[in-house]
Design a protein around this motif. Sequence first.
Motif, PDB file in Angstrom:
ATOM      1  N   PRO A   1       0.814  -1.230   0.000  1.00  8.88           N
ATOM      2  CA  PRO A   1       0.000   0.000   0.000  1.00  8.88           C
ATOM      3  C   PRO A   1       0.841   1.271   0.000  1.00  8.88           C
ATOM      4  O   PRO A   1       0.490   2.257  -0.649  1.00  8.88           O
ATOM      5  CB  PRO A   1      -0.834  -0.130   1.282  1.00  8.88           C
ATOM      6  CG  PRO A   1      -0.862  -1.592   1.575  1.00  8.88           C
ATOM      7  CD  PRO A   1       0.461  -2.111   1.134  1.00  8.88           C
ATOM      8  N   ALA A   2       1.954   1.258   0.733  1.00 10.48           N
ATOM      9  CA  ALA A   2       2.828   2.426   0.771  1.00 10.48           C
ATOM     10  C   ALA A   2       3.473   2.666  -0.588  1.00 10.48           C
ATOM     11  O   ALA A   2       3.578   3.806  -1.054  1.00 10.48           O
ATOM     12  CB  ALA A   2       3.894   2.252   1.847  1.00 10.48           C
ATOM     13  N   LEU A   3       3.917   1.583  -1.245  1.00 10.20           N
ATOM     14  CA  LEU A   3       4.537   1.734  -2.559  1.00 10.20           C
ATOM     15  C   LEU A   3       3.527   2.219  -3.592  1.00 10.20           C
ATOM     16  O   LEU A   3       3.845   3.058  -4.446  1.00 10.20           O
ATOM     17  CB  LEU A   3       5.154   0.402  -3.000  1.00 10.20           C
ATOM     18  CG  LEU A   3       6.256  -0.158  -2.091  1.00 10.20           C
ATOM     19  CD1 LEU A   3       6.791  -1.473  -2.663  1.00 10.20           C
ATOM     20  CD2 LEU A   3       7.378   0.838  -1.929  1.00 10.20           C
ATOM     21  N   LEU A   4       2.306   1.690  -3.509  1.00  9.32           N
ATOM     22  CA  LEU A   4       1.259   2.151  -4.422  1.00  9.32           C
ATOM     23  C   LEU A   4       0.955   3.629  -4.191  1.00  9.32           C
ATOM     24  O   LEU A   4       0.801   4.403  -5.142  1.00  9.32           O
ATOM     25  CB  LEU A   4      -0.005   1.310  -4.229  1.00  9.32           C
ATOM     26  CG  LEU A   4      -1.212   1.716  -5.080  1.00  9.32           C
ATOM     27  CD1 LEU A   4      -0.883   1.603  -6.566  1.00  9.32           C
ATOM     28  CD2 LEU A   4      -2.424   0.853  -4.725  1.00  9.32           C
ATOM     29  N   ALA A   5       0.893   4.021  -2.927  1.00  5.71           N
ATOM     30  CA  ALA A   5       0.641   5.431  -2.607  1.00  5.71           C
ATOM     31  C   ALA A   5       1.750   6.312  -3.158  1.00  5.71           C
ATOM     32  O   ALA A   5       1.498   7.408  -3.691  1.00  5.71           O
ATOM     33  CB  ALA A   5       0.511   5.602  -1.096  1.00  5.71           C
ATOM     34  N   HIS A   6       2.988   5.844  -3.039  1.00  9.22           N
ATOM     35  CA  HIS A   6       4.114   6.611  -3.571  1.00  9.22           C
ATOM     36  C   HIS A   6       3.960   6.809  -5.076  1.00  9.22           C
ATOM     37  O   HIS A   6       4.155   7.928  -5.592  1.00  9.22           O
ATOM     38  CB  HIS A   6       5.419   5.876  -3.273  1.00  9.22           C
ATOM     39  CG  HIS A   6       6.604   6.412  -4.014  1.00  9.22           C
ATOM     40  ND1 HIS A   6       7.234   7.587  -3.676  1.00  9.22           N
ATOM     41  CD2 HIS A   6       7.264   5.938  -5.102  1.00  9.22           C
ATOM     42  CE1 HIS A   6       8.233   7.811  -4.502  1.00  9.22           C
ATOM     43  NE2 HIS A   6       8.272   6.827  -5.380  1.00  9.22           N
ATOM     44  N   VAL A   7       3.609   5.760  -5.792  1.00  6.27           N
ATOM     45  CA  VAL A   7       3.439   5.861  -7.241  1.00  6.27           C
ATOM     46  C   VAL A   7       2.302   6.818  -7.584  1.00  6.27           C
ATOM     47  O   VAL A   7       2.418   7.639  -8.513  1.00  6.27           O
ATOM     48  CB  VAL A   7       3.188   4.470  -7.849  1.00  6.27           C
ATOM     49  CG1 VAL A   7       2.810   4.582  -9.324  1.00  6.27           C
ATOM     50  CG2 VAL A   7       4.422   3.590  -7.689  1.00  6.27           C
TER      51      VAL A   7
END
Length: 397
Positions: A40-46
């Motif tokens: 979820p954090a990586l998706l949010a970053h993208v």
Amino acid sequence: MSSTAPSTRVPGTRRPRTPTTAAPADRADALRAALRRAAPALLAHVVVRTAGLLVLAVWAHRRHHGVWPLLAAQWDARWYLGIADHGYARTLGSAFDTNNLAFFPLYPALVKAVAAVTPGSRASTGLGIAVVASLVAAWGVFAVGDRLHGRRVGIVLTVLWAAFPVGLVQWMGYTESLFTAFVAWALYALLTDRPLTAAWLAVLAGLTRPTGIAVAATVTVTALLSLRHRFSARALAAAALAPLGWCAYVGWVGLRLGRWDGYFAVQRMWHNELDGGRETLLRFRDLLGRDSTPELFLVMVTLTLLASVALFALSVVDRQPLPLLVFTAVLLAIVLGSGGVYFPRARFLLPAFPLLLPPARYLSRASPRLRALALTTAVLGSAYCGAYMLLVWPSAP
């Protein structure tokens, strides 16, 4: 950790949650589990960085300006590409702001190596490395926040880091994403009692940016302080190893130029010297008190610096673990104490993500409406500042 292994736990950290000596299959399973937890954090970053890219694209289209050159081939990116193409200068020279020995070697070396085995130009390769590195950095930022305060804080911390006012630099042909990746995982290694891993990451950081010395200082200080509790060969080796990357490049520049202070002479040719903060204070006074029409980008830089000082005070009050405090303190001292160019200093603080832990903790406990409002405002503000930085501000980010 094995029950028979000697402890080298550093002050202000916790013991690892999982064993550090595991079979390859177990390590692969642990890596997949960690990636799922961070997803979820990586998706949010993208999402945050894509929003910034879309705003830039729309604004650039209206100004009839291409986006790709802005991201991949201008300002510092051009210097790194020049090093990848032609190598380093052999003399100091007499012209200011022209000696490429001021730029550390790891990123251009990666660009040259990867471009040799992949299609596309070196500029595209450099941009691709920066994007991939930003994901690795975002994972490390999440890992630190998750370890200290739980998954929600880790996700919010990652969003705040992605939404830094100059966060668009994370997806440019610059070294900030690569450097932040080394910083984040070095700090995580210290928090999980792996000083040698942290030391090797500090070596890589020291070959990436001048401020790599802050990572080296963090590892060395933390490792040496851990010796007060119990002698550890690993901690002692980490303390000695951590500065070698930075020292190796600085020493190499001295040998190349035939003078012991060669690297510092190069920095003087770029107007970069420590003055104890005098230039910074003068800039604060002029921009906030004397200039009736200050440049918007410089106001943003100034507010970012002032906010960073306030956030560091909150970090001390929150009693953050020692490695985080040492790193942010040294990095702030370098950035604020410099007498060099002023406008890129907000970018120089991009790796100081531990400063965002206090607001991340607060927002993680806030109501969903307030959290959504605050994060949305940060994302939109970052998107606007990033586009303004590249399309309106006339100099380098």
